[in-house]
Design a protein around this motif. Structure first.
Motif, PDB file in Angstrom:
ATOM      1  N   GLU A 141       0.886  -1.159   0.000  1.00 53.48           N
ATOM      2  CA  GLU A 141       0.000   0.000   0.000  1.00 53.48           C
ATOM      3  C   GLU A 141       0.924   1.208   0.000  1.00 53.48           C
ATOM      4  N   VAL A 194      -6.652   1.748  -2.813  1.00 52.62           N
ATOM      5  CA  VAL A 194      -7.088   1.610  -1.423  1.00 52.62           C
ATOM      6  C   VAL A 194      -7.952   2.823  -1.102  1.00 52.62           C
ATOM      7  N   HIS A 242     -10.059   0.629   3.201  1.00 52.55           N
ATOM      8  CA  HIS A 242      -9.116   0.805   4.302  1.00 52.55           C
ATOM      9  C   HIS A 242      -9.823   0.838   5.668  1.00 52.55           C
TER      10      HIS A 242
END
Length: 240
Positions: A26, A91, A123
């Motif tokens: 990420e 994300v 998230h």
């Protein structure tokens, strides 16, 4: 099999993640001070050349997860730019004023990508939601790939029972990725509840004053030693 995802903030972090065998990163900016913001397109493009799946965080500001129309517009454009820059996933997260999943906003954002090529992770906005099992069903209906969660607790160790309930409820329909305050020693117990992935930042602070206008006296980098230890701990779990 439980895989490893590292939260990183630069190209070096992506290289470390690849070297230790993480499945993806990420990619975000200002992780320590804000919990993470959208990284620059330059960082996305450069990290995407490293040879590991790059999933940028799409979050225009710190604070809560209720976004204005202008912020949603920015997020949609950031998503398109990130994918054009080489990202293989995004994300995201958005909530309503009463802390439920904002399915309208998420549908708009997810609609910006080709779901056959781009994975979608929601998230830790999920940890603000009171009824996470209902939220999981909503995210499944939206076609979300996975959700990152600490089970609503400050750390995954404290939220382990709830994470287990989420894994059971998901029943393979959506991936559950544990993230939040994870240390290397926590990994065996977290993996044991059946999560699809373990997510940690493996950060350390490097000293370096920015002067009167440069912000804090240090900045975060990925700690290669901690990243390697986390990967080793997860590999050890897989052997048993």
């Amino acid at each position: 099999m439980t895989v490893l995802e590292l939260a990183v903030q630069d190209v070096r972090g992506a290289r470390i993640a690849r070297s230790v065998g993480a499945t993806r990163v990420e990619l975000c900016a200002a992780l320590g001070p804000t919990g993470g913001l959208t990284p620059s397109i330059g960082v996305i493009e450069a990290a995407s050349e490293v040879g590991i799946a790059v999933h940028p965080l799409i979050r225009p500001r710190a604070g809560g997860f209720v976004f204005s129309p202008d912020e949603v517009w920015v997020m949609e454009h950031d998503v398109r730019a990130a994918v054009a820059g080489g990202a293989s996933g995004i994300v995201v997260g958005a909530l309503t004023e009463d802390n439920t999943i904002d399915t309208v906003v998420l549908r708009r954002i997810i609609g910006c990508v080709d779901r056959a090529r781009v994975e979608v992770t929601v998230h830790r906005a999920m940890d603000v939601v009171a009824d996470r099992l209902t939220a999981l069903d909503e995210l499944i209906d939206l076609g979300v790939t996975r959700v990152l969660t600490s089970g609503g607790a400050d750390t995954c160790s404290e939220g382990l029972d709830e994470i287990g309930r989420m894994v059971e409820h998901a029943a393979g329909r959506i991936q559950i990725m544990a993230g939040g305050g994870i240390t290397v020693d926590d990994i065996p117990a977290i993996a044991a509840v059946g999560v699809d992935a373990v997510h940690l930042s493996a950060r350390k602070v490097v000293a370096g004053s920015g002067g009167p206008g440069g912000g804090s006296d240090g900045y975060d980098v990925t700690d290669a030693v901690v990243a390697q230890e986390a990967a080793a701990a997860l590999r050890a779990v897989r052997l048993y």
